[in-house]
Design a protein around this motif. Structure first.
Motif, PDB file in Angstrom:
ATOM      1  N   GLY A  43      77.846  41.404  43.913  1.00 42.42           N
ATOM      2  CA  GLY A  43      78.972  40.611  43.438  1.00 42.42           C
ATOM      3  C   GLY A  43      78.913  39.149  43.845  1.00 42.42           C
ATOM      4  N   ILE A  44      77.817  38.725  44.477  1.00 41.23           N
ATOM      5  CA  ILE A  44      77.682  37.327  44.898  1.00 41.23           C
ATOM      6  C   ILE A  44      77.592  36.431  43.672  1.00 41.23           C
ATOM      7  CG2 ILE A  44      76.175  35.672  46.072  1.00 41.23           C
ATOM      8  CD1 ILE A  44      75.333  37.987  47.928  1.00 41.23           C
ATOM      9  N   GLN A  45      78.360  35.355  43.673  1.00 43.97           N
ATOM     10  CA  GLN A  45      78.372  34.412  42.564  1.00 43.97           C
ATOM     11  C   GLN A  45      77.784  33.070  43.006  1.00 43.97           C
ATOM     12  OE1 GLN A  45      79.449  35.274  39.394  1.00 43.97           O
ATOM     13  NE2 GLN A  45      79.642  37.344  40.280  1.00 43.97           N
ATOM     14  N   LEU A  46      77.006  32.463  42.144  1.00 42.06           N
ATOM     15  CA  LEU A  46      76.467  31.128  42.393  1.00 42.06           C
ATOM     16  C   LEU A  46      76.732  30.277  41.164  1.00 42.06           C
ATOM     17  CD1 LEU A  46      72.997  32.054  43.974  1.00 42.06           C
ATOM     18  CD2 LEU A  46      74.971  31.110  45.167  1.00 42.06           C
ATOM     19  N   ASP A  47      77.427  29.161  41.345  1.00 40.74           N
ATOM     20  CA  ASP A  47      77.733  28.330  40.180  1.00 40.74           C
ATOM     21  C   ASP A  47      76.590  27.360  39.898  1.00 40.74           C
ATOM     22  OD1 ASP A  47      77.985  26.190  41.993  1.00 40.74           O
ATOM     23  OD2 ASP A  47      80.163  26.372  42.080  1.00 40.74           O
ATOM     24  N   ASP A  95      70.767  40.343  40.542  1.00 45.38           N
ATOM     25  CA  ASP A  95      71.729  40.321  41.646  1.00 45.38           C
ATOM     26  C   ASP A  95      71.456  39.088  42.501  1.00 45.38           C
ATOM     27  OD1 ASP A  95      73.280  40.737  43.947  1.00 45.38           O
ATOM     28  OD2 ASP A  95      73.038  42.915  43.829  1.00 45.38           O
ATOM     29  N   ASN A  96      72.456  38.234  42.647  1.00 39.47           N
ATOM     30  CA  ASN A  96      72.293  36.998  43.409  1.00 39.47           C
ATOM     31  C   ASN A  96      72.028  37.221  44.893  1.00 39.47           C
ATOM     32  OD1 ASN A  96      72.497  34.909  41.445  1.00 39.47           O
ATOM     33  ND2 ASN A  96      74.695  35.309  41.280  1.00 39.47           N
TER      34      ASN A  96
END
Length: 538
Positions: A43-47, A446-447
């Motif tokens: 669930g890691i998000q990277l913009d 997956d980040n």
């Protein structure tokens, strides 16, 4: 030296795999249910802003290393950043320039690429008094030039003004001419009784000692580059030389010695009769990239290299059945052991062998086999553990997990982390763990794996960086990495920085081409053991 096989510690990972896994399609990520059953998304998000920041930081590291090389080491093979001078450990033809060309192309560093192309056009590959490694020269020089040609005559032709009639067109074509000259200068190495090449030679002495031996990595890690040269030029001789030598690894002449497990081989092969001299091996040094290239040749051309794929499957199945091992103190981790014959297993590993997770993931995607994907991701977890457990954040050159041999001072460390330091504990700017992160990210999307790669980059930047470049550090068990050595390897440019760049950058030409895995039904590129992307055959 070698521990006897302990069945209680060998994990038959088949129990983790889902029946019918081959029904899952090749490019069904990021939501392949079988993988997510074992590896729930983080669930890691990277913009976009963060990704751009990281990409820019990696490009800055390339330019810092390149500027130091140009100031202190040009035109030698590598920078010695502590003494601020050049070294020639790779034949003296400017290894860092040629090995680093593909990465500079992907980063679209136009002035750097033009400098590199102009240098390469003037290299005289017919003259050299040094001892030459056929393996290293093939993967660094020949692979570097052929990959740059594929990139600069293909997706990057417009960006670098390399189309016919434009200013860099002739320089790009000179990459092929120079590749021919280099291969022609070295091809006498195959003049043995069997066609198995000499591993080392001098251009000033073209005689071959047929009583010599070569290693399976030295024999089996030529075929992709030499076949690509034939396919680009239309001259079959280069592919024929490498593929003839490869036959002695595809069909072992004395399997009772040379093939202790199906598909898993010994290490040394005699030039005079093609027979194996020993039964020890594994996925580490001296053997590693032979196994890597079996599946990559199939990716390169599925019609011509079906046998290579079948041989890789044999090796993969034997690895899972006989070599997969969990430490007694950390049964959640999986590593791949080494062997000296069919009943002597050594519970030790290496940074070099940590490419294996990525290689299994490549095999799993290409063969539509979830079992290999799951196993590959477990191996990536294990190698990540060798990084995350150390004070420096970097993995050691060698490690082991045999509880009967744990040094007295490392028992607590072993209980907690599932491995102990064994042998060399330096970090040599190696790419294999980051390479596997790249494959893990491309399969799962997956980040988490991007975060692991960023952690590795930060650790390298804080321990290995000098005022003029990056270098080896002596002791990963110390927070500062210990003493700095004095060598910036050419594969720092070719592999480490390239995989880091690829894992974070999804913009521009590289993003649309998807170097490596693609979203869709066709693979466009295959990456060599030196991380040089080749265009696959249609």
């Amino acid at each position: 030296m070698f521990g006897m096989l302990r069945r209680t510690r060998v994990v038959l990972l088949v129990v983790f795999f889902i029946a019918g896994s081959t029904l899952y399609m090749l490019f069904d990520y990021p939501s392949e249910p079988s993988l997510h059953a074992f590896f729930p998304p983080s669930g890691i998000q990277l913009d976009a802003k963060e990704l751009r920041y990281r990409t820019d930081a990696i490009k800055e590291a390339y330019m810092h290393s390149w500027n130091g090389y140009m100031k202190y080491a040009y035109p030698t093979d590598e920078l010695m950043p502590m003494s601020q001078k050049g070294g020639n450990s790779m034949s003296g033809w400017g290894a860092s320039i040629i090995d680093g060309l593909g990465t500079a192309t992907l980063m679209e560093l136009h002035s750097v690429v033009e400098t590199q192309l102009k240098f390469i056009a003037k290299v005289d590959y017919t003259k050299n008094e040094n001892v030459i490694s056929l393996f290293e020269t093939t993967i660094r020089y020949l692979g570097g030039m052929l990959s740059a040609f594929d990139l600069l005559s293909g997706p990057y032709a417009e960006s670098f003004k390399a189309r016919k009639g434009e200013q860099n067109y002739e320089l790009v074509n000179e990459l092929v001419n120079q590749s021919i000259k280099l291969a022609d200068a070295m091809k006498f190495a195959f003049n043995s009784t069997t066609g198995i090449p000499a591993g080392y030679f001098r251009l000033t002495d073209t005689s071959i000692n047929t009583n010599d031996v070569n290693i399976i990595a030295g024999i089996g890690t030529l075929v992709l580059e030499w076949t690509r040269l034939s396919d680009i030029t239309g001259d079959p001789q280069y592919a024929q030389l490498a593929q003839r030598a490869q036959e002695y690894l595809l069909v072992v002449q004395n399997p009772e010695v040379g093939e202790p497990f199906p598909g898993l081989l010994g290490t040394h092969v005699r030039l005079n009769d093609g027979k194996f001299q020993d039964s020890f091996g594994g996925w580490g040094a001296l053997s590693d990239s032979y196994y890597e290239y079996l599946i990559k040749m199939f990716v390169y051309d599925k019609r011509r290299f079906l046998r290579y794929k079948e041989r890789w499957v044999q090796a993969a199945e034997s690895t899972i059945k006989y070599l997969a091992s969990s430490p007694a103190s950390r049964t959640d981790l999986v590593y791949v052991a080494e062997y000296s014959n069919h009943n002597q297993i050594s519970f030790k590993g290496s940074h070099l062998a940590c490419f294996i997770g990525g290689n299994f993931l490549l095999g799993g995607q290409v063969l539509k086999n979830t079992k290999y994907n799951v196993f590959g991701l477990r191996l990536v977890d294990g190698c990540h553990n060798t990084y995350s457990s150390t004070p420096s954040g970097l993995g050691p050159e060698n490690f082991a997990w045999d509880e009967s041999l744990v040094p007295a001072g490392q028992k607590e460390f072993f209980t907690k982390n599932g491995f102990y330091y064994s042998g060399s504990i330096d970090y040599r700017l190696r790419p294999e763990v980051i390479e596997s992160y790249y494959h893990a990210y491309m399969v799962t999307r997956d980040n988490k794996y991007r975060e692991w790669a960023w952690d590795a980059f930060k650790a390298i930047n804080s321990t290995c960086r000098t005022s003029s470049g990056f270098t080896t550090v002596s002791d990963v068990s110390q927070a500062d990495g210990g003493k700095k050595a004095d060598k910036q390897e050419s594969f720092w440019f070719a592999e480490v920085l390239k995989y880091l760049f690829l894992i974070f950058n999804e913009e521009g030409v590289q993003g649309s081409e998807r170097i490596g895995f693609v979203r869709g039904s066709k693979q466009k590129w295959v990456i060599t053991t030196e991380a040089h992307p080749f265009r696959v055959q249609d």
